[in-house]
Motif scaffolding. Structure first.
Motif, PDB file in Angstrom:
ATOM      1  N   LEU A 212      30.126  33.431  21.869  1.00  0.00           N
ATOM      2  CA  LEU A 212      31.178  34.289  22.407  1.00  0.00           C
ATOM      3  C   LEU A 212      32.064  34.794  21.284  1.00  0.00           C
ATOM      4  CD1 LEU A 212      30.797  31.626  24.417  1.00  0.00           C
ATOM      5  CD2 LEU A 212      32.551  32.801  25.736  1.00  0.00           C
ATOM      6  N   PHE A 213      32.623  35.980  21.467  1.00  0.00           N
ATOM      7  CA  PHE A 213      33.693  36.511  20.623  1.00  0.00           C
ATOM      8  C   PHE A 213      34.940  36.567  21.495  1.00  0.00           C
ATOM      9  CE2 PHE A 213      30.347  39.363  18.371  1.00  0.00           C
ATOM     10  CZ  PHE A 213      29.922  38.301  17.610  1.00  0.00           C
ATOM     11  N   SER A 214      35.891  35.682  21.248  1.00  0.00           N
ATOM     12  CA  SER A 214      37.126  35.690  22.035  1.00  0.00           C
ATOM     13  C   SER A 214      38.181  34.886  21.290  1.00  0.00           C
ATOM     14  CB  SER A 214      36.893  35.099  23.436  1.00  0.00           C
ATOM     15  OG  SER A 214      36.539  33.743  23.358  1.00  0.00           O
ATOM     16  N   ALA A 215      39.377  34.829  21.858  1.00  0.00           N
ATOM     17  CA  ALA A 215      40.493  34.178  21.171  1.00  0.00           C
ATOM     18  C   ALA A 215      40.499  32.668  21.350  1.00  0.00           C
ATOM     19  CB  ALA A 215      41.815  34.759  21.661  1.00  0.00           C
ATOM     20  N   GLU A 216      39.879  32.157  22.420  1.00  0.00           N
ATOM     21  CA  GLU A 216      39.953  30.732  22.722  1.00  0.00           C
ATOM     22  C   GLU A 216      38.567  30.165  22.975  1.00  0.00           C
ATOM     23  OE1 GLU A 216      42.750  29.134  22.549  1.00  0.00           O
ATOM     24  OE2 GLU A 216      44.118  30.846  22.415  1.00  0.00           O
ATOM     25  N   VAL A 217      38.363  28.915  22.563  1.00  0.00           N
ATOM     26  CA  VAL A 217      37.113  28.237  22.860  1.00  0.00           C
ATOM     27  C   VAL A 217      37.088  27.822  24.326  1.00  0.00           C
ATOM     28  CG1 VAL A 217      36.857  27.424  20.486  1.00  0.00           C
ATOM     29  CG2 VAL A 217      38.008  25.979  22.179  1.00  0.00           C
ATOM     30  N   LEU A 218      35.895  27.521  24.839  1.00  0.00           N
ATOM     31  CA  LEU A 218      35.719  27.121  26.230  1.00  0.00           C
ATOM     32  C   LEU A 218      35.565  25.611  26.325  1.00  0.00           C
ATOM     33  CD1 LEU A 218      33.006  29.726  27.347  1.00  0.00           C
ATOM     34  CD2 LEU A 218      35.490  29.943  27.523  1.00  0.00           C
ATOM     35  N   PRO A 219      35.768  25.055  27.509  1.00  0.00           N
ATOM     36  CA  PRO A 219      35.353  23.666  27.727  1.00  0.00           C
ATOM     37  C   PRO A 219      33.850  23.550  27.478  1.00  0.00           C
ATOM     38  CG  PRO A 219      36.747  24.438  29.527  1.00  0.00           C
ATOM     39  CD  PRO A 219      36.422  25.636  28.702  1.00  0.00           C
ATOM     40  N   THR A 220      33.424  22.444  26.891  1.00  0.00           N
ATOM     41  CA  THR A 220      32.012  22.283  26.536  1.00  0.00           C
ATOM     42  C   THR A 220      31.094  22.503  27.727  1.00  0.00           C
ATOM     43  OG1 THR A 220      32.609  20.746  24.771  1.00  0.00           O
ATOM     44  CG2 THR A 220      30.345  20.664  25.571  1.00  0.00           C
ATOM     45  N   ALA A 221      31.523  22.114  28.906  1.00  0.00           N
ATOM     46  CA  ALA A 221      30.687  22.243  30.104  1.00  0.00           C
ATOM     47  C   ALA A 221      30.328  23.694  30.403  1.00  0.00           C
ATOM     48  CB  ALA A 221      31.389  21.615  31.308  1.00  0.00           C
ATOM     49  N   GLU A 222      31.188  24.641  30.034  1.00  0.00           N
ATOM     50  CA  GLU A 222      30.890  26.050  30.312  1.00  0.00           C
ATOM     51  C   GLU A 222      29.777  26.572  29.404  1.00  0.00           C
ATOM     52  OE1 GLU A 222      34.022  28.863  30.941  1.00  0.00           O
ATOM     53  OE2 GLU A 222      35.451  27.296  31.524  1.00  0.00           O
ATOM     54  N   TYR A 223      29.790  26.174  28.141  1.00  0.00           N
ATOM     55  CA  TYR A 223      28.677  26.547  27.271  1.00  0.00           C
ATOM     56  C   TYR A 223      27.375  25.951  27.806  1.00  0.00           C
ATOM     57  CZ  TYR A 223      32.451  27.262  23.778  1.00  0.00           C
ATOM     58  OH  TYR A 223      33.579  27.648  23.104  1.00  0.00           O
ATOM     59  N   GLU A 224      27.424  24.678  28.184  1.00  0.00           N
ATOM     60  CA  GLU A 224      26.223  23.998  28.636  1.00  0.00           C
ATOM     61  C   GLU A 224      25.674  24.623  29.914  1.00  0.00           C
ATOM     62  OE1 GLU A 224      27.646  20.017  28.923  1.00  0.00           O
ATOM     63  OE2 GLU A 224      27.250  19.561  26.813  1.00  0.00           O
ATOM     64  N   ALA A 225      26.559  25.050  30.818  1.00  0.00           N
ATOM     65  CA  ALA A 225      26.102  25.701  32.050  1.00  0.00           C
ATOM     66  C   ALA A 225      25.399  27.023  31.730  1.00  0.00           C
ATOM     67  CB  ALA A 225      27.287  25.927  32.983  1.00  0.00           C
ATOM     68  N   ALA A 226      25.943  27.774  30.770  1.00  0.00           N
ATOM     69  CA  ALA A 226      25.317  29.043  30.393  1.00  0.00           C
ATOM     70  C   ALA A 226      23.952  28.816  29.745  1.00  0.00           C
ATOM     71  CB  ALA A 226      26.234  29.810  29.445  1.00  0.00           C
ATOM     72  N   LEU A 227      23.834  27.770  28.928  1.00  0.00           N
ATOM     73  CA  LEU A 227      22.553  27.464  28.300  1.00  0.00           C
ATOM     74  C   LEU A 227      21.524  27.046  29.346  1.00  0.00           C
ATOM     75  CD1 LEU A 227      23.843  25.527  25.160  1.00  0.00           C
ATOM     76  CD2 LEU A 227      22.640  27.717  25.145  1.00  0.00           C
ATOM     77  N   ARG A 228      21.930  26.211  30.305  1.00  0.00           N
ATOM     78  CA  ARG A 228      20.994  25.799  31.353  1.00  0.00           C
ATOM     79  C   ARG A 228      20.555  27.000  32.194  1.00  0.00           C
ATOM     80  NH1 ARG A 228      20.545  20.388  31.575  1.00  0.00           N
ATOM     81  NH2 ARG A 228      22.229  19.146  30.636  1.00  0.00           N
ATOM     82  N   SER A 229      21.492  27.884  32.472  1.00  0.00           N
ATOM     83  CA  SER A 229      21.162  29.069  33.255  1.00  0.00           C
ATOM     84  C   SER A 229      20.164  29.952  32.514  1.00  0.00           C
ATOM     85  CB  SER A 229      22.441  29.856  33.566  1.00  0.00           C
ATOM     86  OG  SER A 229      22.136  31.076  34.211  1.00  0.00           O
ATOM     87  N   TYR A 230      20.373  30.145  31.212  1.00  0.00           N
ATOM     88  CA  TYR A 230      19.445  30.973  30.430  1.00  0.00           C
ATOM     89  C   TYR A 230      18.048  30.360  30.406  1.00  0.00           C
ATOM     90  CZ  TYR A 230      17.339  33.392  26.461  1.00  0.00           C
ATOM     91  OH  TYR A 230      16.490  34.117  25.662  1.00  0.00           O
ATOM     92  N   LEU A 231      17.976  29.055  30.155  1.00  0.00           N
ATOM     93  CA  LEU A 231      16.676  28.401  30.064  1.00  0.00           C
ATOM     94  C   LEU A 231      15.947  28.436  31.411  1.00  0.00           C
ATOM     95  CD1 LEU A 231      17.754  25.387  27.840  1.00  0.00           C
ATOM     96  CD2 LEU A 231      16.026  27.089  27.223  1.00  0.00           C
ATOM     97  N   GLU A 233      16.807  30.310  34.433  1.00  0.00           N
ATOM     98  CA  GLU A 233      16.704  31.564  35.175  1.00  0.00           C
ATOM     99  C   GLU A 233      16.067  32.680  34.352  1.00  0.00           C
ATOM    100  OE1 GLU A 233      20.518  32.547  36.791  1.00  0.00           O
ATOM    101  OE2 GLU A 233      20.886  30.491  37.479  1.00  0.00           O
ATOM    102  N   THR A 234      16.363  32.755  33.057  1.00  0.00           N
ATOM    103  CA  THR A 234      15.809  33.831  32.229  1.00  0.00           C
ATOM    104  C   THR A 234      14.427  33.462  31.687  1.00  0.00           C
ATOM    105  OG1 THR A 234      18.036  34.526  31.608  1.00  0.00           O
ATOM    106  CG2 THR A 234      16.211  35.313  30.238  1.00  0.00           C
ATOM    107  N   LEU A 235      14.273  32.229  31.216  1.00  0.00           N
ATOM    108  CA  LEU A 235      13.007  31.818  30.610  1.00  0.00           C
ATOM    109  C   LEU A 235      12.103  31.055  31.572  1.00  0.00           C
ATOM    110  CD1 LEU A 235      14.133  30.671  27.038  1.00  0.00           C
ATOM    111  CD2 LEU A 235      13.452  32.947  27.820  1.00  0.00           C
ATOM    112  N   GLY A 236      12.640  30.634  32.708  1.00  0.00           N
ATOM    113  CA  GLY A 236      11.826  29.907  33.671  1.00  0.00           C
ATOM    114  C   GLY A 236      11.487  28.496  33.254  1.00  0.00           C
ATOM    115  N   VAL A 237      12.344  27.885  32.436  1.00  0.00           N
ATOM    116  CA  VAL A 237      12.112  26.530  31.946  1.00  0.00           C
ATOM    117  C   VAL A 237      12.879  25.543  32.829  1.00  0.00           C
ATOM    118  CG1 VAL A 237      12.373  24.951  30.007  1.00  0.00           C
ATOM    119  CG2 VAL A 237      11.802  27.353  29.584  1.00  0.00           C
ATOM    120  N   GLN A 238      12.172  24.682  33.502  1.00  0.00           N
ATOM    121  CA  GLN A 238      12.821  23.684  34.343  1.00  0.00           C
ATOM    122  C   GLN A 238      12.955  22.334  33.658  1.00  0.00           C
ATOM    123  OE1 GLN A 238      14.198  24.871  37.045  1.00  0.00           O
ATOM    124  NE2 GLN A 238      13.217  26.846  36.640  1.00  0.00           N
ATOM    125  N   GLN A 239      12.005  22.000  32.795  1.00  0.00           N
ATOM    126  CA  GLN A 239      12.021  20.723  32.098  1.00  0.00           C
ATOM    127  C   GLN A 239      12.083  20.967  30.595  1.00  0.00           C
ATOM    128  OE1 GLN A 239      12.141  17.736  33.640  1.00  0.00           O
ATOM    129  NE2 GLN A 239      12.137  18.765  35.635  1.00  0.00           N
TER     130      GLN A 239
END
Length: 388
Positions: A212-231, A233-239
């Motif tokens: 991200l490009f922004s003024a403040e960092v996020l709670p770690t859980a928000e980054y992790e949720a975005a990574l899980r979603s990408y893997l 929903e976008t890549l179709g990786v469940q395991q």
């Protein structure tokens, strides 16, 4: 141990070690005595550096991975580019530290000390350094400590490039090991610039980062949720298995960072503005700065007056993009999509490396919608940052 040296290098990160290595390798500087002061031993893989280049580097022997294709993706445009002149490369921190430390160990003119610098002052003859390991003097000091800034929010822009990355391994082929996913903007922007960055090591193993490009960092859980979603929903990786994690925040600012302090103290790395304000990339800029410093020292015995070779127009381009990100970060996605859709990849890479001509700069600027930049030019002329 002697207390007087020709060159005092403060800090053993990318900038300090690169300079120490380059001086030690320069035959015309073999007689110069170098003191490298490091706050702690670098013996862990605490980071990776990625960069594109169209020429050899002193560290090609420790490049862990190299790619010949680069992908850009957004909702309205995506393309995989074959790199013609450039290659995208990655160096692991531990490999870099071990390589440079071995070279310095074999260089008799280099002394390494563990300690912190408490004060660094110009003197008539050079510099005086008071450290936790004792008092030292030198003709020149090169300071790579992180800068300490008093923010002036009414005048300058202060953003972060922040990220969490997972090195993941899957049970089936998922990744294209020839292609860097440079920017995948297909996710929600949430009024900021947000994208996924992927370095594939094999078809089943990759570093996947949410950036991200922004003024403040996020709670770690928000980054992790975005990574899980990408893997999933976008890549179709469940395991998948998370083999390593990296997390960081790189300042992206237009606050002036001086190249020197007085006659004999030269700044290095982020302290000298070597992290490019609009992208966060620093490794190649550090190497270019190092080469410039060593060439001048070898030729004349002194650093050149123009220490960085920076050109004002690229600083302006960085400020304009930072201003847009600060007041309307979600529009960054469309700007980068236009850049990649309307320019050859090599022109974009040379532009980001600040190596394009005036004509190519005009071509780049003419390829994007002008209104956001015109508005930011107005903010620059008025001397105040844009706000949402």
């Amino acid at each position: 141990m002697e207390s007087d040296f020709d060159y005092l290098i403060v800090g053993g990160g990318a900038a300090g070690l690169s300079l120490a290595y380059a001086i030690a390798q320069e035959p015309r500087l073999q007689h110069k005595r170098i003191l490298l002061i490091e706050p702690q031993a670098k013996n862990q893989n605490d980071r990776t550096w990625s960069f594109w280049t169209d020429e050899p580097t002193p560290f090609d022997g420790i490049v862990a991975y190299e790619w010949s294709k680069l992908a850009f993706r957004s909702p309205g445009y995506e393309q995989v580019f074959a790199m013609k002149q450039h290659r995208y490369k990655m160096i692991r921190g531990l490999d870099f530290y071990q390589f440079v430390h071995a070279a310095l160990q074999a260089a008799p003119q280099v002394t390494r000390v563990t300690g912190t610098v408490e004060s660094l002052e110009n003197t008539a003859a050079g510099v005086s350094a008071h450290t936790s390991a004792g008092h030292f003097t030198a003709r020149y000091a090169f300071d790579s400590r992180p800068p300490r800034l008093e923010k002036d929010l009414a005048k300058y822009r202060y953003l972060l490039q922040h990220f969490v990355g997972w090195e993941v391994e899957t049970d089936h082929d998922v990744f294209d090991s020839t292609t860097v996913e440079f920017m995948d903007f297909r996710g929600e922007q949430h009024q900021e610039a947000r994208f996924i960055y992927v370095l594939p090591f094999t078809s089943r193993r990759a570093l996947v980062e949410y950036t991200l490009f922004s003024a403040e960092v996020l709670p770690t859980a928000e980054y992790e949720a975005a990574l899980r979603s990408y893997l999933s929903e976008t890549l179709g990786v469940q395991q998948f298995r998370i083999e390593a994690v990296e997390q960081g925040a790189i300042p992206m600012i237009d606050h002036p960072l001086p190249a020197r302090v007085g006659q004999h103290i030269i700044n290095l790395g982020t302290r000298a503005g070597r992290a490019k304000p609009s992208t966060g990339y620093a490794f190649r800029r550090i190497q270019a700065h190092t080469q410039r410093l060593v060439a001048a020292l070898a030729a004349t015995g002194h650093p050149s007056e123009d220490l960085t070779g920076d050109k004002w127009q690229f600083g302006l381009f960085d400020t304009l993009l930072l201003d847009i990100m600060q007041r309307k970060g979600e529009s960054t996605r469309a700007i980068f999509a236009q850049l990649f859709q309307k320019n050859p990849l090599e022109r974009i890479l040379f532009f980001l490396d600040e190596r394009t001509s005036w004509l190519d700069n005009l071509r780049v600027m003419n390829s994007v919608t002008p209104w956001p930049f015109l508005r930011s030019i107005g903010h620059v002329l008025r001397g105040r940052p844009g706000r949402r």
